[in-house]
Design a protein around this motif. Structure first.
Motif, PDB file in Angstrom:
ATOM      1  N   ARG A  62      -2.220   1.108  -3.265  1.00  0.00           N
ATOM      2  CA  ARG A  62      -3.313   0.117  -3.297  1.00  0.00           C
ATOM      3  C   ARG A  62      -3.042  -0.952  -2.249  1.00  0.00           C
ATOM      4  N   ARG A  63      -4.089  -1.389  -1.567  1.00  0.00           N
ATOM      5  CA  ARG A  63      -3.943  -2.428  -0.553  1.00  0.00           C
ATOM      6  C   ARG A  63      -4.468  -3.749  -1.116  1.00  0.00           C
ATOM      7  N   GLN A  82       0.829  -1.208   0.000  1.00  0.00           N
ATOM      8  CA  GLN A  82       0.000   0.000   0.000  1.00  0.00           C
ATOM      9  C   GLN A  82       0.863   1.256   0.000  1.00  0.00           C
TER      10      GLN A  82
END
Length: 231
Positions: free
Chosen positions: A135-136, A130
């Motif tokens: 983005r996770r 992340q």
């Protein structure tokens, strides 16, 4: 794919695979070892039981251990211990039952923290992903982690079958010298080799405690900034 570009995750995937191979090898081969090498089939249940108990105790002690060493250092130490003790196991005479039990218990203690440590480190790689990409991918990371567990068990079982078959193993019969040595190696030096490989993989793992602190701090600041912008 974010996972393939996440070097810490790739190393951790390989690490988890290798450690589960080590755990599974010792768990399965113990039956062959006591039946054909020690020639005390009556001890198989207790020998396996003490290993399972040690694994559980080791897992339960993980929070205590991490008070003194970070996860990376602790894994390196534990897998080094497994390497040394597995090599020592190779030289144990088959009459020294108490020493076999003692070594198996200590090896189980050292391998027990594997699951809590590795799954905690998977969470760290999610933070890293992340932080790096914005983005996770937590669900994907843990799904792939579960796959590595299953793959490791399958690799261990296949390795046992392949090696014993190649050495002429025949069930429920007196084993040849090659087959008997193969059983001993699968119980001792081969798991030691996997454990040593795990040490080198952990050593290459780049997320130190200091870097993780930076990642988590910057993620926290980003989260706070995003929350403020919504008001």
């Amino acid at each position: 794919c974010d996972l393939l570009a996440n070097r810490p995750w790739l190393l951790l995937f390989a690490l988890a695979l290798i450690i589960i191979v080590t755990i599974t090898l010792r768990g399965i081969v113990g039956t062959f070892y006591f039946k054909y090498h020690v020639e005390r089939e009556d001890l198989i249940g207790s020998f396996t039981g003490i290993y399972m108990i040690a694994l559980a105790i080791g897992a339960a002690l993980t929070p205590v251990m991490t008070r003194y060493l970070d996860k990376r250092q602790l894994l390196m130490l534990l897998m080094s211990i497994v390497t040394v003790l597995s090599c020592v196991f190779f030289f144990v005479p088959k009459e020294q039952i108490w020493l076999m039990y003692s070594l198996q218990f200590l090896i189980g203690l050292a391998l027990g923290p594997k699951s809590p440590l590795v799954f905690s480190m998977y969470a760290d790689t999610a933070d890293f992903s992340q932080w790096r990409t914005g983005r996770r991918a937590t669900a994907m990371i843990f799904s792939a982690a579960a796959f590595s567990q299953k793959l490791g068990g399958a690799v261990a079982a296949a390795s046992i079958g392949w090696l014993l078959g190649a050495l002429g193993y025949v069930a429920n019969q007196q084993q040849s010298a090659d087959s008997a040595m193969g059983i001993v190696l699968l119980m001792t030096l081969i798991p030691a080799g996997f454990a040593l490989l795990a040490v080198f993989i952990v050593r290459a793992y780049p997320l130190t405690a200091g870097q993780l602190a930076t990642v988590q701090q910057e993620l926290g600041l980003a989260t706070q900034g995003g929350a403020k912008s919504e008001h």
